[in-house]
Design a protein around this motif. Sequence first.
Motif, mmCIF file in Angstrom:
data_model
loop_
_atom_site.group_PDB
_atom_site.id
_atom_site.type_symbol
_atom_site.label_atom_id
_atom_site.label_comp_id
_atom_site.label_asym_id
_atom_site.label_seq_id
_atom_site.Cartn_x
_atom_site.Cartn_y
_atom_site.Cartn_z
ATOM 1 N N VAL A 104 0.840 -1.201 0.000
ATOM 2 C CA VAL A 104 0.000 0.000 0.000
ATOM 3 C C VAL A 104 0.873 1.248 0.000
ATOM 4 O O VAL A 104 0.593 2.226 -0.719
ATOM 5 C CB VAL A 104 -0.939 -0.011 1.228
ATOM 6 N N ARG A 105 1.925 1.235 0.804
ATOM 7 C CA ARG A 105 2.820 2.390 0.840
ATOM 8 C C ARG A 105 3.455 2.646 -0.537
ATOM 9 O O ARG A 105 3.550 3.799 -0.982
ATOM 10 C CB ARG A 105 3.908 2.176 1.897
ATOM 11 N N GLU A 106 3.892 1.584 -1.209
ATOM 12 C CA GLU A 106 4.476 1.740 -2.552
ATOM 13 C C GLU A 106 3.478 2.395 -3.502
ATOM 14 O O GLU A 106 3.840 3.262 -4.307
ATOM 15 C CB GLU A 106 4.902 0.380 -3.096
ATOM 16 N N ARG A 107 2.209 1.975 -3.399
ATOM 17 C CA ARG A 107 1.181 2.543 -4.283
ATOM 18 C C ARG A 107 0.963 4.030 -3.968
ATOM 19 O O ARG A 107 0.821 4.852 -4.890
ATOM 20 C CB ARG A 107 -0.123 1.758 -4.113
ATOM 21 N N PHE A 108 0.955 4.379 -2.681
ATOM 22 C CA PHE A 108 0.806 5.788 -2.320
ATOM 23 C C PHE A 108 1.955 6.613 -2.888
ATOM 24 O O PHE A 108 1.748 7.705 -3.436
ATOM 25 C CB PHE A 108 0.762 5.941 -0.797
ATOM 26 N N GLU A 109 3.172 6.122 -2.736
ATOM 27 C CA GLU A 109 4.326 6.879 -3.208
ATOM 28 C C GLU A 109 4.271 7.053 -4.727
ATOM 29 O O GLU A 109 4.614 8.125 -5.248
ATOM 30 C CB GLU A 109 5.606 6.178 -2.776
ATOM 31 N N ALA A 110 3.818 6.031 -5.445
ATOM 32 C CA ALA A 110 3.697 6.144 -6.896
ATOM 33 C C ALA A 110 2.628 7.167 -7.283
ATOM 34 O O ALA A 110 2.817 7.989 -8.197
ATOM 35 C CB ALA A 110 3.370 4.775 -7.496
ATOM 36 N N GLU A 111 1.478 7.137 -6.596
ATOM 37 C CA GLU A 111 0.397 8.078 -6.901
ATOM 38 C C GLU A 111 0.784 9.505 -6.540
ATOM 39 O O GLU A 111 0.437 10.461 -7.254
ATOM 40 C CB GLU A 111 -0.873 7.659 -6.163
ATOM 41 N N LEU A 112 1.496 9.682 -5.431
ATOM 42 C CA LEU A 112 1.933 11.021 -5.041
ATOM 43 C C LEU A 112 2.928 11.580 -6.053
ATOM 44 O O LEU A 112 2.934 12.781 -6.347
ATOM 45 C CB LEU A 112 2.537 10.997 -3.636
ATOM 46 N N ALA A 113 3.793 10.716 -6.578
ATOM 47 C CA ALA A 113 4.714 11.161 -7.623
ATOM 48 C C ALA A 113 3.943 11.591 -8.873
ATOM 49 O O ALA A 113 4.277 12.595 -9.521
ATOM 50 C CB ALA A 113 5.708 10.051 -7.950
ATOM 51 N N ARG A 114 2.879 10.854 -9.207
ATOM 52 C CA ARG A 114 2.063 11.203 -10.376
ATOM 53 C C ARG A 114 1.353 12.532 -10.178
ATOM 54 O O ARG A 114 1.149 13.295 -11.138
ATOM 55 C CB ARG A 114 1.041 10.081 -10.612
ATOM 56 N N LEU A 115 0.968 12.820 -8.924
ATOM 57 C CA LEU A 115 0.213 14.040 -8.613
ATOM 58 C C LEU A 115 1.102 15.130 -8.033
ATOM 59 O O LEU A 115 0.635 15.992 -7.286
ATOM 60 C CB LEU A 115 -0.916 13.710 -7.618
ATOM 61 N N ALA A 116 2.368 15.107 -8.352
ATOM 62 C CA ALA A 116 3.330 16.018 -7.732
ATOM 63 C C ALA A 116 2.974 17.487 -7.925
ATOM 64 O O ALA A 116 3.314 18.331 -7.086
ATOM 65 C CB ALA A 116 4.735 15.744 -8.276
ATOM 66 N N GLU A 117 2.284 17.835 -9.003
ATOM 67 C CA GLU A 117 1.961 19.238 -9.266
ATOM 68 C C GLU A 117 0.628 19.666 -8.658
ATOM 69 O O GLU A 117 0.289 20.853 -8.710
ATOM 70 C CB GLU A 117 1.941 19.477 -10.781
ATOM 71 N N ALA A 118 -0.127 18.728 -8.103
ATOM 72 C CA ALA A 118 -1.415 19.093 -7.490
ATOM 73 C C ALA A 118 -1.162 19.877 -6.207
ATOM 74 O O ALA A 118 -0.332 19.489 -5.382
ATOM 75 C CB ALA A 118 -2.232 17.849 -7.188
ATOM 76 N N PRO A 119 -1.856 21.002 -6.002
ATOM 77 C CA PRO A 119 -1.609 21.795 -4.786
ATOM 78 C C PRO A 119 -2.065 21.107 -3.502
ATOM 79 O O PRO A 119 -1.459 21.284 -2.448
ATOM 80 C CB PRO A 119 -2.402 23.077 -5.027
ATOM 81 N N VAL A 120 -3.146 20.299 -3.590
ATOM 82 C CA VAL A 120 -3.683 19.608 -2.412
ATOM 83 C C VAL A 120 -4.023 18.170 -2.806
ATOM 84 O O VAL A 120 -4.628 17.939 -3.855
ATOM 85 C CB VAL A 120 -4.951 20.301 -1.859
#
Length: 498
Positions: free
Chosen positions: A386-402
Amino acid sequence: MAELNANTSPSPGEAEAVCRQLAGELFPWDITRALELALLKTFCVPSISALLARTGELTHRPRKRYDDTGLMVAELLRWGPRSAEGQAVIERMNRIHGAYAISNDDFLYVLSTFVAEPIRWLARYGWRPLSIYEQTCLFLFWRQVGKAMGFQALPASLEALLALNREVEARAFRPAASNGRVADATLAMLLADWPAPLRPALRRVLLALVSQEVCGSLGWSSSPGWLQRLALAGLSLRSRLARHGPRRPGATRFYSQRPTASYGEHFRLEQLGPPAMLPGLNRRRWSGRQRRIGLTGGIASGKSTAGRWLEQQAGLPVLDADLYARAALASGSPGEAAVLKRYGLEVQEATAGRETPQLDRAALGRIVFRDPVERAWLEQLVHPLVRERFEAELARLAEAPVVVLMIPLLFEAGLEVLCSEVWLVDCDADQQLSRLMNRNGLSEAEARARIDAQWPLERKRTLTDVVLANRGEVSALETALADALETGSVRAQPGSPA
C-alpha cells in the motif's frame, strides 16, 4: 502538603505537581524501585510476557528496554502529561505500542501497577507512607496518561483502580514459560553491574522483596523468611537515614536526570524504542510545498463520507488506502498467492469449474479479526504494498496543490509521515458499533473485534491536527470539512469530547 477531604479534589495541575515532588524530590529511589517491581509483576500475566518474549526486546536487549521504559516514565513524571515534553513521550509510546496487538485489559493492568506498587512499597519500606491526597494525585496523574494513550474503560476512582489491580493478580497470575524468560533476563541485567561472585547472594536478597505468588508465577524459589525479614529491616533502616538526610528544596533526582548504561550522561527521545522501529519512529511528516491531508478515523466513523465530499464537492484527488489494499490481494497477485499458501482451503472460494483458486475475502477477515498474530502477518504483507502505491500516486500528482490520503490505519501503519496534516473523522463508541453492525451485517461480537483491531479513537485524537465530529447530520460534517479545508481548523462541534 494538602489533604483530601469531602470537598477537595486535586486539579490536573495539582496532581502533576504532587507526583513530580514524590518522584523527583521526596522518594526518587523508592519510586524507581517500586516501578521496577511493577514491571516485574507484569511478567506474571502470560499474555503480557508472551508478547514481550516474542518481541525479543527484554530477552535480547534488556538493558535498553529497561532504560527506555525508565526514561519515558521519568520524563512523564518530571514534566506532566499535558506539557509539550509529556505529549511527545505519549505520542512515542503510542507509536511503539501501536505496532503490537495489546489488549485493553493488559494496558489497564500495567497502568494500575504504576499506582498500586508505589503505594505498597512506601507503606512497607518508605520513611513514611503516602497520604490519601498523594495516592489520589498518583491515580489522577496516571489516569490522565491512560486517557491520552487511548485506554478504554478507565476506572473512575482510586479504589476502583486498586480493586482492578487485585482482581487481575488473583485471576491472571499463573506460571508460563514466557514469564520466566523475560523475568530471568531482566534480573540478570539488574545484577550485571555487580561483581560475579556477589550475584548469587544479591539475587537471593532481591527475591526476598518479591511475594511468594510472584515467585511462583515466574518459576522462582521464594527466599527464606529470615532473609525476607532481614531485607525489610535493611530497607527500613535506609528509609530512616534517608528521612534525615540533606535535601535541597527544588532539587530533583529523576531517573532521566542520571546517567544510564545505554546512553551515558544524556539521552534524546529519538533514541528510545526498539532499534528496528527507530527509523519509522523518527521520520518527520511531509514538509514540501504540496498540502497533503491525511484523512483517518475508526472503522464506520464516516471517513468514506468525508472522502466523497472532498473529492466530489471540493474537487480534490483522494487516494484511498482500502482500494490499494484490495489491489494488493487481487486475483493473480503475489499477495493473493501468499495468503492462499498460508491458509489454503480456509480462504478459498467454493467455485466449481474454476482452474485457479480464488480468495474468499470474508473468510480471510474472519481469521485475522479473531487472531492478532494472523492480523499482524497480513498487515506486514499488505502495508508495504500500500505504501508503494501511495508513493507512486503522489509522484504522479506532484503538481497538485492539495492531495487527500484516505487511510483507515494511518497511525497503525506509520503512514502519517506522508502527510503534512492529519484529520480525524470522529464519533462516539456506541455510534461506531451500531453503524458497523448495520452496514456490514455483523453480530455485536464480530463488530467489536473489528473495532478492537484498530487503535481506539481516543488514542488517535491525541495525534491529530483536526478533529471532525460526525455525530449528527451529514451537513454538520460537511461544514466542518469546508472549515478545515479553508483554515486548517474546525469550529467546536456539539458533543465533541473535551
